[in-house]
Design an enzyme around this catalytic site. Sequence first.
Site, short mmCIF file in Angstrom:
data_model
loop_
_atom_site.label_atom_id
_atom_site.label_comp_id
_atom_site.label_asym_id
_atom_site.label_seq_id
_atom_site.Cartn_x
_atom_site.Cartn_y
_atom_site.Cartn_z
N SER B 157 0.84 -1.20 0.00
CA SER B 157 0.00 0.00 0.00
C SER B 157 0.88 1.25 0.00
O SER B 157 1.77 1.39 -0.85
CB SER B 157 -0.95 -0.05 1.20
OG SER B 157 -1.96 0.93 1.11
N ASP B 323 -9.01 -6.21 -4.55
CA ASP B 323 -8.58 -4.95 -3.97
C ASP B 323 -9.17 -3.82 -4.81
O ASP B 323 -8.83 -3.66 -5.98
CB ASP B 323 -7.05 -4.89 -3.99
CG ASP B 323 -6.48 -3.63 -3.34
OD1 ASP B 323 -7.26 -2.71 -3.00
OD2 ASP B 323 -5.24 -3.57 -3.18
N HIS B 356 -8.13 -5.05 -0.23
CA HIS B 356 -6.83 -4.41 0.00
C HIS B 356 -6.09 -5.04 1.18
O HIS B 356 -4.87 -5.17 1.17
CB HIS B 356 -7.05 -2.92 0.25
CG HIS B 356 -5.80 -2.12 0.30
ND1 HIS B 356 -4.93 -2.03 -0.76
CD2 HIS B 356 -5.25 -1.35 1.27
CE1 HIS B 356 -3.91 -1.25 -0.44
NE2 HIS B 356 -4.07 -0.83 0.78
#
Lengths: 379, 379
Positions: B157, B323, B356
Amino acid sequence: MPSVFPTDSVGLVTPLTWHFGEPLTLACGRDLVDYQLVYETYGELNAARSNAVLICHALSGNHHAAGFHSEDDRKPGWWDSCIGPGKAIDTNRFFVVSLNNLGGCNGSTGPASINPATGKPFGADFPVVTVEDWVNSQARLADALGIQRWAAVVGGSLGGMQALQWSISYPERVAHCVAIASAPKLSAQNIAFNEVARQAILSDPEFHGGHFREQGVIPKRGLMLARMVGHITYLSDDAMGQKFGRGLKSEKLNYDFHSVEFQVESYLRYQGEEFSGRFDANTYLLMTKALDYFDPAAAHDGDLVRTLENAKADFCVISFTTDWRFSPARSREIVDALVAAGKNVSYLEVEAAQGHDAFLIPIPRYLHAFRSYMNRIEI
Amino acid sequence: MPSVFPTDSVGLVTPLTWHFGEPLTLACGRDLVDYQLVYETYGELNAARSNAVLICHALSGNHHAAGFHSEDDRKPGWWDSCIGPGKAIDTNRFFVVSLNNLGGCNGSTGPASINPATGKPFGADFPVVTVEDWVNSQARLADALGIQRWAAVVGGSLGGMQALQWSISYPERVAHCVAIASAPKLSAQNIAFNEVARQAILSDPEFHGGHFREQGVIPKRGLMLARMVGHITYLSDDAMGQKFGRGLKSEKLNYDFHSVEFQVESYLRYQGEEFSGRFDANTYLLMTKALDYFDPAAAHDGDLVRTLENAKADFCVISFTTDWRFSPARSREIVDALVAAGKNVSYLEVEAAQGHDAFLIPIPRYLHAFRSYMNRIEI
């Protein structure tokens, strides 16, 4: 005198009010002893009373779906792109009824109305209303207007849920059900977004447990946040990207928290600001709850096919490719259940970049298909 | 004495602190005259100093990536599934460094630290830090630890963005760059979610313009809302559906605003509550700003290929099918640019329902591929 309005507009319209003196028992178990609904009509009811179309509004909608309230009005009603002479819902053919739902904040009895039991505004004491309750109240309005059977009940999003519920609650009273950008129930993610919006309002110190009117304030911050979250779910990622991208407000970055750096931030803040000045926080809570609770199949062990078995309407279901609030897959759940229940159903998935908002936007293929369906309705 | 920890754990770890006396000039133009970074290390640095791996954390992460702080610790570090003896980042081979970024709230200099200019906590006066700033501060930590070149810089991320930035800012100092569930820059929708989170914090009356510590309060409601919004974007619609569906908290509906009707509501409220008690509101603002500002290609007219041209690292890019915060398409933008720039790049799109969050979860195919890549790194 020539009209100042476009020729395909229903022109000047005046909201009407119907007062209901008989108590309405709600799903929550409470009674509304006394209530009014504000509504508008466009077009003429025919002698056979067979050409009436009911418009059901979505979360932040109201009765003002088409036309203008004055000659100075700059913006027409919220679904003016679809309602008018020669439009999808052709007012040369149909008598259109559009109301503000119970619990609303535009004239129908709601949280801002005076609670006869206390002489003060209901505020948070207004009972939680469900899609079924709305449909029941709309049926009474139909009775009042002398409409035994709707040629069509039509709605987008939460409005589509009301249209579906009509076909289930009052099968004899709906000839056609048009559910656009809708879903048979909310997903966990949909509920989650609603919960964030609610917590934003409930946790605003100016909410005062829902009795902010008595304090002379409004929970502006909470409503603003709720609307900002909502707006993200109304637009597709693509639409936002096309509209704003990473466009900067000014050439230089400010490197602080208060400045608006990106255009999308200023858009959201504006939308939130504007909304918080015109919408009632308790109504917002009620609308999100009505969405969460909507689940007609729950009464049939979750079996949507059985739920729809007694419906007598023909159905038109429309979805939009980039709608991620109520994706095409959610519409197909409805379509599949209708097919399995042996109903007549037309389904259209419209290519559209605009996300959930697409149902409000004059997209040629959408308008064309919508008009074709409506024009085939016998009256 | 037998260890109370699992055999594939790095075991007991103790955070270390490095103090930097030389000013660091930030992208915003301001200087940090004096700062410290808290970090942990796992494994042993080899004699050639060629086996060091830097872990970069995401929005709410910190230096405690693996192992336990005490024998009573019930939860290991946030990436314990990937760091340890025999794991993807094998501490039998690698010397792992994991730090809390500048602006953080877990020991590195940040908004809760004392501002030497005023003798009070920085609060909102802490300068806005960018991914580039973090990478510069991490390079100084590498200098301090005697690490000239990282065998790998790894992150998920926002951590993946730091890994990418390393390959751009310090091409000679990164042998391998591993960017997981990341993106080359935020989309308008990503920025929009961050803006809602920021407005939730900024509009909390207990935020006090960022100087809440001096008032002895914390903007709990704002942080809670920010975390709730965040959590929705960390989970896929599917994952939420599988985890909660429309499951009810109790058998009977309550028809009010305060009760928790659906399990997903109670999950979100719990996550928000818990987070608001342990995370700093100013740090949250800083992290979202760092995300918004990250756009390394901006310095090259938006051309990501040119941006990556000088990188000398080999790359491993991993994404997860569900995601929707940083979708596989965003990872493919990175991969395509790397390929066009003539770099060595391995790309894996992992089938995973978790959205995610998947990058934190021990998904067999993900762990296997990640370990394979890391094991091939020459040290």
